[in-house]
Scaffold this active site. Sequence first.
Site, PDB file in Angstrom:
ATOM      1  N   GLY A 122       0.832  -1.204   0.000  1.00 32.23           N
ATOM      2  CA  GLY A 122       0.000   0.000   0.000  1.00 32.23           C
ATOM      3  C   GLY A 122       0.863   1.248   0.000  1.00 32.23           C
ATOM      4  O   GLY A 122       2.051   1.193  -0.348  1.00 32.23           O
TER       5      GLY A 122
ATOM      6  N   LYS B 120      -3.704  -5.223 -25.087  1.00 30.86           N
ATOM      7  CA  LYS B 120      -2.999  -6.494 -24.873  1.00 30.86           C
ATOM      8  C   LYS B 120      -1.608  -6.432 -25.500  1.00 30.86           C
ATOM      9  O   LYS B 120      -0.617  -6.819 -24.895  1.00 30.86           O
ATOM     10  CB  LYS B 120      -3.797  -7.665 -25.479  1.00 30.86           C
ATOM     11  CG  LYS B 120      -4.991  -8.087 -24.628  1.00 30.86           C
ATOM     12  CD  LYS B 120      -4.657  -8.906 -23.438  1.00 30.86           C
ATOM     13  CE  LYS B 120      -4.835  -8.275 -22.056  1.00 30.86           C
ATOM     14  NZ  LYS B 120      -5.857  -7.362 -21.765  1.00 30.86           N
TER      15      LYS B 120
ATOM     16  N   LYS C 154      -0.910  -7.024 -11.328  1.00 30.21           N
ATOM     17  CA  LYS C 154      -2.240  -7.564 -11.595  1.00 30.21           C
ATOM     18  C   LYS C 154      -3.363  -6.716 -11.041  1.00 30.21           C
ATOM     19  O   LYS C 154      -4.329  -6.399 -11.738  1.00 30.21           O
ATOM     20  CB  LYS C 154      -2.326  -8.990 -11.053  1.00 30.21           C
ATOM     21  CG  LYS C 154      -3.625  -9.699 -11.333  1.00 30.21           C
ATOM     22  CD  LYS C 154      -3.781  -9.990 -12.798  1.00 30.21           C
ATOM     23  CE  LYS C 154      -5.057 -10.639 -13.220  1.00 30.21           C
ATOM     24  NZ  LYS C 154      -5.304 -10.628 -14.632  1.00 30.21           N
TER      25      LYS C 154
ATOM     26  N   GLU D 158      -9.196  -3.260 -26.841  1.00 30.39           N
ATOM     27  CA  GLU D 158      -8.632  -4.343 -26.020  1.00 30.39           C
ATOM     28  C   GLU D 158      -7.441  -4.992 -26.723  1.00 30.39           C
ATOM     29  O   GLU D 158      -6.428  -5.314 -26.097  1.00 30.39           O
ATOM     30  CB  GLU D 158      -9.724  -5.384 -25.698  1.00 30.39           C
ATOM     31  CG  GLU D 158      -9.268  -6.621 -24.952  1.00 30.39           C
ATOM     32  CD  GLU D 158      -8.603  -6.383 -23.604  1.00 30.39           C
ATOM     33  OE1 GLU D 158      -8.021  -7.348 -23.069  1.00 30.39           O
ATOM     34  OE2 GLU D 158      -8.608  -5.222 -23.132  1.00 30.39           O
TER      35      GLU D 158
ATOM     36  N   HIS E 120     -10.193  11.128 -39.305  1.00 30.10           N
ATOM     37  CA  HIS E 120     -10.177  12.461 -38.667  1.00 30.10           C
ATOM     38  C   HIS E 120      -8.855  12.715 -37.947  1.00 30.10           C
ATOM     39  O   HIS E 120      -8.796  13.505 -37.004  1.00 30.10           O
ATOM     40  CB  HIS E 120     -11.356  12.570 -37.695  1.00 30.10           C
ATOM     41  CG  HIS E 120     -12.672  12.335 -38.367  1.00 30.10           C
ATOM     42  ND1 HIS E 120     -13.244  13.241 -39.239  1.00 30.10           N
ATOM     43  CD2 HIS E 120     -13.506  11.258 -38.345  1.00 30.10           C
ATOM     44  CE1 HIS E 120     -14.383  12.743 -39.704  1.00 30.10           C
ATOM     45  NE2 HIS E 120     -14.563  11.541 -39.176  1.00 30.10           N
TER      46      HIS E 120
ATOM     47  N   GLU F  78       0.651  -4.081 -23.460  1.00 29.01           N
ATOM     48  CA  GLU F  78       0.975  -4.601 -22.125  1.00 29.01           C
ATOM     49  C   GLU F  78       2.122  -5.607 -22.130  1.00 29.01           C
ATOM     50  O   GLU F  78       2.980  -5.583 -21.270  1.00 29.01           O
ATOM     51  CB  GLU F  78      -0.236  -5.331 -21.550  1.00 29.01           C
ATOM     52  CG  GLU F  78      -1.288  -4.477 -20.932  1.00 29.01           C
ATOM     53  CD  GLU F  78      -2.290  -5.351 -20.201  1.00 29.01           C
ATOM     54  OE1 GLU F  78      -2.132  -5.547 -18.995  1.00 29.01           O
ATOM     55  OE2 GLU F  78      -3.204  -5.870 -20.866  1.00 29.01           O
TER      56      GLU F  78
HETATM   57  C1  AGP Z   1      -5.418  -5.827 -18.113  1.00 29.92           C
HETATM   58  O1  AGP Z   1      -4.751  -6.810 -18.792  1.00 29.92           O
HETATM   59  C2  AGP Z   1      -4.667  -5.200 -17.037  1.00 29.92           C
HETATM   60  N1  AGP Z   1      -4.167  -6.108 -16.122  1.00 29.92           N
HETATM   61  C3  AGP Z   1      -5.375  -4.019 -16.388  1.00 29.92           C
HETATM   62  O2  AGP Z   1      -5.699  -3.084 -17.386  1.00 29.92           O
HETATM   63  C4  AGP Z   1      -6.650  -4.377 -15.615  1.00 29.92           C
HETATM   64  O3  AGP Z   1      -7.666  -4.694 -16.490  1.00 29.92           O
HETATM   65  C5  AGP Z   1      -7.067  -3.178 -14.754  1.00 29.92           C
HETATM   66  O4  AGP Z   1      -6.019  -2.883 -13.869  1.00 29.92           O
HETATM   67  C6  AGP Z   1      -8.356  -3.461 -13.991  1.00 29.92           C
HETATM   68  O5  AGP Z   1      -8.166  -4.502 -13.094  1.00 29.92           O
HETATM   69  P1  AGP Z   1      -9.439  -5.159 -12.391  1.00 29.92           P
HETATM   70  O6  AGP Z   1     -10.267  -5.793 -13.452  1.00 29.92           O
HETATM   71  O7  AGP Z   1      -8.848  -6.165 -11.437  1.00 29.92           O
HETATM   72  O8  AGP Z   1     -10.167  -4.063 -11.661  1.00 29.92           O
END
Ligand code: AGP
Length: 606
Positions: free
Chosen positions: A101, A483, A601, A479, A502, A486
């Site tokens: 945190g 991907k 994640k 999306e 545009h 990322e």
């Molecule tokens: C997607 O591949 C990523 N890990 C990230 O954009 C993710 O979707 C986003 O952080 C939201 O996470 P959540 O669905 O656990 O809220």
Amino acid sequence: MCGIVGYIGPKQAQEVLISGLSKLEYRGYDSAGVAIGDGACITVKKKAGKLANLSGELAAQPLAGTMGIGHTRWATHGLPNDTNSHPHATEDGQIVIVHNGIIENYLSLKEGLMGRGHTFKSETDSEVLAHLIEEAYQGDLEGAVRTALSQVRGAYGIVVTHVNHREIVAARTVSPLVMGVGEGEMFLASDVPALLAYTRKMVFLHDGDMVVLNDDGYRVTDLAGTALQRPVETIEWDAEAAEKGGFDTYMLKEVYEQPQALTNTLIGRLHDETGEVNLDINLDPASFKRISIIACGTAFYAGLVGEYLIEQLARIPVECDVASEYRYRDPLVSENTLAIVVSQSGETIDTLEALREAKKGGAKTLGVINAKGSSMTRELDDTLYIHAGPEIGVASTKAYTSMVSAFLLLALWLGRARGTISGEEGAELLHATRELPRLVEEALAEARIEQIKRVAEKYHQARDYLFLGRGVNSPTAYEGALKLKEISYIHAEAYAAGEMKHGPIALIDSNLPVVVVATESRLLEKTISNVQEVRARGGKVILILSDGDTENAQHADDVIYVPRAHEMVSPVVNAVAMQLLAYFTATALGKDVDKPRNLAKSVTVE
Ligand code: AGP
């Protein structure tokens, strides 16, 4: 968003801690460390870089002891190096902490502590916690932790040990923390997969909870010290679900798990006989006039598909917002609003805070969520679980397709309840939805995988990519671009195809691969005209086409065929091709797809 673990019991703690951290590395992999107590002293071992650096050293020089804490880091304050790695200990090594945190007021606390003679080793905010506990310690570790936490502002999952105490003290506010109940042993972790190898009995700690674990069990209190009862829940998933199951990576395993995940999302919710959808939620479909969908990243793109489906099928006005904007733009919310938050982890802080913002405005709240027991599910009026199972790969795959399917169910349910779709239309769409697991199974056929791999390898040296889609598949383009960014780190943009002329059309030249989602749709012709505009500027066109569409193949440099599907459900099938294009591009570039740089994640800090 780091990963933290704790153990007390008869086993050697090192084995339990390293096994747990290996299941949490998707939360952060800038450094890792453990602190293990053998009753005489607590030994701290920490290393910058991936967990393998630490476990390698520990294999050579194991630490003995049956009580310990561990950490895998996603750096927020201070560079990823040995000194800033957790655990952090007081100068005399008596007190050791791990933290997940951000302590927002750490600078002022640190100045005060330094003024009172404390010496700091690291640049982290977390080290402040160790010194505050030391300052408050009069022989009662729990009391000292409570006093220390009363001074901090921010988010924390904290786990603390003291050389003179055969106990572990932990607490959480905002950052997730779950306790595992074993036979004569106790466990702690940021997330369930870390503990599944040892127990499936979990206690999900709530915001403001503190817990003391020892060999005989545990007791939960609030920050004021009042005793609390928290239910012990048995988790359906088993340890194997959190393993790679023979795949090279979690991401590829989870891509292949989509047919089963979709079956789990749909099971018991589709009734062919009646053509009805039955959602296990208590929401009254007539109790709201507008919908706000709020999420981040991939979940946001699933929300964009949801916006399309709900407006089309249920004729309710829908807005879709990224959570980090929604929570600070003073949104127009009322009791006539249904706020739908979408999240795989159920812990993403921006989405959690946006949920609280919507509730403040009087909105009814519904979650489209994967992780059971997560923070959002405790604050929502209702949750539509997607049941996709544990998703460990940082790049979300099966959670996305299950989220989109959940929106399909929701739009169908609302449309039927509000009489905006006929029984016939409903039956047709219900049938198309029920087909999804089979269609995705087909999309994963070996020959298709090889086809996508060839295209990915052909263009893996590209510096940039452009993704285009129309209508319900414009989010599929977003999306796809996400991907690729990322996991391959290639710069990729995505646009609604009609928007390209545009501005983005200026990007097009013979070095730019342009992926266009052009599957069966009433907008297909429009999309093909956009393809012509790309070709006219020399762009390299990669077309995603429905099986059998040989006519439009002539407009492409490369074609990726996907199983033919009803337009409304096609975003699920088309997403699989996007996932695999990104996957094989990243592996062609030798990238670590499960631990992409700079990502984690679940994002539990702002
Ligand atoms: C997607 O591949 C990523 N890990 C990230 O954009 C993710 O979707 C986003 O952080 C939201 O996470 P959540 O669905 O656990 O809220």
